[in-house]
Design an enzyme around this catalytic site. Structure first.
Site, mmCIF file in Angstrom:
data_model
loop_
_atom_site.group_PDB
_atom_site.id
_atom_site.type_symbol
_atom_site.label_atom_id
_atom_site.label_comp_id
_atom_site.label_asym_id
_atom_site.label_seq_id
_atom_site.Cartn_x
_atom_site.Cartn_y
_atom_site.Cartn_z
ATOM 1 N N HIS A 1 0.866 -1.196 0.000
ATOM 2 C CA HIS A 1 0.000 0.000 0.000
ATOM 3 C C HIS A 1 0.892 1.231 0.000
ATOM 4 O O HIS A 1 1.311 1.718 1.054
ATOM 5 C CB HIS A 1 -0.915 -0.030 1.232
ATOM 6 C CG HIS A 1 -1.940 1.053 1.256
ATOM 7 N ND1 HIS A 1 -3.180 0.905 1.845
ATOM 8 C CD2 HIS A 1 -1.921 2.322 0.754
ATOM 9 C CE1 HIS A 1 -3.869 2.035 1.718
ATOM 10 N NE2 HIS A 1 -3.114 2.906 1.058
ATOM 11 N N HIS B 1 1.321 4.888 -2.399
ATOM 12 C CA HIS B 1 0.987 5.758 -3.531
ATOM 13 C C HIS B 1 2.285 6.396 -4.008
ATOM 14 O O HIS B 1 2.930 7.122 -3.222
ATOM 15 C CB HIS B 1 -0.009 6.833 -3.107
ATOM 16 C CG HIS B 1 -1.281 6.259 -2.538
ATOM 17 N ND1 HIS B 1 -2.409 6.067 -3.293
ATOM 18 C CD2 HIS B 1 -1.572 5.790 -1.292
ATOM 19 C CE1 HIS B 1 -3.356 5.529 -2.532
ATOM 20 N NE2 HIS B 1 -2.874 5.347 -1.327
ATOM 21 N N HIS C 1 -9.418 0.851 -1.508
ATOM 22 C CA HIS C 1 -9.411 1.497 -0.196
ATOM 23 C C HIS C 1 -10.842 1.409 0.347
ATOM 24 O O HIS C 1 -11.802 1.785 -0.345
ATOM 25 C CB HIS C 1 -9.047 2.970 -0.319
ATOM 26 C CG HIS C 1 -7.588 3.249 -0.540
ATOM 27 N ND1 HIS C 1 -6.855 2.667 -1.525
ATOM 28 C CD2 HIS C 1 -6.736 4.069 0.137
ATOM 29 C CE1 HIS C 1 -5.604 3.126 -1.464
ATOM 30 N NE2 HIS C 1 -5.504 3.976 -0.471
ATOM 31 N N GLU D 1 -11.231 3.199 5.722
ATOM 32 C CA GLU D 1 -10.210 4.119 6.257
ATOM 33 C C GLU D 1 -10.979 5.174 7.067
ATOM 34 O O GLU D 1 -10.928 5.188 8.282
ATOM 35 C CB GLU D 1 -9.405 4.754 5.122
ATOM 36 C CG GLU D 1 -8.368 5.767 5.596
ATOM 37 C CD GLU D 1 -7.649 6.494 4.436
ATOM 38 O OE1 GLU D 1 -8.171 6.471 3.297
ATOM 39 O OE2 GLU D 1 -6.583 7.099 4.693
ATOM 40 N N ASP E 1 1.714 3.999 2.859
ATOM 41 C CA ASP E 1 0.688 4.842 2.234
ATOM 42 C C ASP E 1 1.324 6.017 1.471
ATOM 43 O O ASP E 1 1.491 5.939 0.255
ATOM 44 C CB ASP E 1 -0.307 5.338 3.291
ATOM 45 C CG ASP E 1 -1.678 5.674 2.727
ATOM 46 O OD1 ASP E 1 -1.909 5.436 1.531
ATOM 47 O OD2 ASP E 1 -2.530 6.166 3.497
ATOM 48 N N ASP E 2 1.656 7.091 2.175
ATOM 49 C CA ASP E 2 2.259 8.285 1.563
ATOM 50 C C ASP E 2 3.431 8.723 2.440
ATOM 51 O O ASP E 2 3.332 9.704 3.187
ATOM 52 C CB ASP E 2 1.208 9.405 1.469
ATOM 53 C CG ASP E 2 -0.002 8.961 0.662
ATOM 54 O OD1 ASP E 2 0.105 8.885 -0.563
ATOM 55 O OD2 ASP E 2 -1.037 8.663 1.283
HETATM 56 N N1 ADE Z 1 -4.628 7.437 2.482
HETATM 57 C C1 ADE Z 1 -5.244 7.614 1.294
HETATM 58 N N2 ADE Z 1 -6.556 7.340 1.201
HETATM 59 C C2 ADE Z 1 -7.180 7.537 0.043
HETATM 60 N N3 ADE Z 1 -6.603 7.990 -1.054
HETATM 61 C C3 ADE Z 1 -5.306 8.272 -1.004
HETATM 62 N N4 ADE Z 1 -4.467 8.739 -1.961
HETATM 63 C C4 ADE Z 1 -3.268 8.863 -1.395
HETATM 64 N N5 ADE Z 1 -3.307 8.492 -0.113
HETATM 65 C C5 ADE Z 1 -4.568 8.106 0.155
HETATM 66 ZN ZN ZN Z 2 -3.744 4.749 0.438
#
Ligand code: ADE
Ligand code: ZN
EC number: 3.5.4.2
Length: 316
Positions: free
Chosen positions: A14, A16, A194, A197, A275-276
């Protein structure tokens, strides 16, 4: 410190790619592409990384992604991420790529995809990191736009093994994308989404039953629905959990409240992901370290989480 966590062989499921854009690279690309950023310097940008929810983060994340213009930019972004993987013994990665974030700004689909694919190929050859790319649809846009993104991808069918669903969750349930996921599966793509969340457990049911996903991305709100938890355990459906993301975006107020280890002990196939990472304070190892320091994750639990990530791979 925490070398034992860094050294565990693990997969990241996971991530991005646009979320691995570190402030330093963002400024370098802005300069290269002659783009004026709304922040004076890296420190000013970093100090803006205070988010009350997912949408506040997404607004900044899409603004930052605007510096990505050329094939070389996408190569540099992906290569920087792969070097982090090498440092952290991430032996396999399955990143998301959101083409609509770029094509809607006039960046050709091919430029983005070619840069990413070339870096992933170099990662395989030079770093020994295996990978597979997930084409992810932006759920805040209409399903028709997702159909267009899928059409654009079909000439490059072999560049992707799955489709996914991300961006603003609440108000954009999986059911909105049932037809485009049907089409993607008919074309031979696996599916992930997703769900859970910020959105309710119902969105996780929909992702399973309507989108026929092989994994749930995040999924931490499943804990509110015992029947859903029973199903996730019974079918051993992996959750790609992102602890630092969840605390940065206030899904949990504090890491000590995170439910990943409870889910693990119940028998849910949870994995640890970033994630990011450029926005949330760390890559996979930093997520493992946070679980150790805030939740008392043991070495045995860390090993099970890392093994889960290897077991939950879908691309080979
Ligand atoms: N945590 C996240 N949830 C949904 N979309 C995303 N795009 C990038 N990070 C995300
Ligand atoms: Zn994500």
């Amino acid at each position: 410190m925490h070398d034992w966590l860094n050294n565990l062989p693990k997969a990241e499921l996971h991530l991005h790619l646009e979320g691995s854009l570190e402030p330093e690279l963002m400024f370098r690309l802005a300069e290269r592409n002659k783009i004026a950023l709304p922040w004076n310097d890296v420190e000013a940008l970093r100090s803006a990384y205070n988010f009350g929810n997912l949408q506040e983060f997404l607004d900044l994340y899409y603004a930052g992604a605007d510096v990505l213009r050329t094939e070389q930019d996408f190569y540099d972004l992906t290569w920087a991420y792969l070097q982090k993987c090498e440092e952290q013994n991430v032996v396999h990665t399955e990143p998301f790529f959101d083409p609509q974030t770029h094509t809607d700004r006039g960046v050709p689909f091919e430029a983005a995809l070619n840069g990413i694919s070339a870096a992933l190929a170099d990662g395989r050859e030079l770093l020994g990191i295996s990978s597979g790319l997930i084409l992810s649809f932006l759920r805040h846009l209409p399903e028709e736009e997702a159909f267009k993104a899928l059409e654009q991808a079909l000439p490059y069918r072999n560049a992707f093994f799955a489709v996914g669903l991300d961006s603003s969750e609440v108000g954009h349930p999986p059911s909105k994308f049932q037809r485009v996921f049907d089409k993607a599966r008919a074309e031979g793509f696996l599916t992930v989404a997703h769900a859970g969340e910020e959105g309710p457990p119902e969105y996780i049911w929909q992702a399973l039953d309507l989108l026929k996903v092989s994994r749930i991305d995040h999924g931490v709100r499943a804990a509110e629905d015992p029947k859903l938890i029973a199903r996730l355990i019974e079918e051993q459906i992996p959750l790609t959990v992102c602890p630092l993301s969840n605390t940065k975006l206030k899904v949990f107020d504090d890491m000590r409240q995170h439910n990943i280890l409870d889910l693990l002990e119940q028998g849910v196939k949870v994995t640890v992901n970033s994630d990011d990472p450029a926005y949330f304070g760390g890559y996979v190892t930093e997520n493992f370290v946070a679980l150790h320091e805030s939740l008392g994750m043991t070495e045995e639990q860390a090993r099970r989480l890392a093994q889960n990530s290897l077991d939950a791979r879908l691309a080979y």
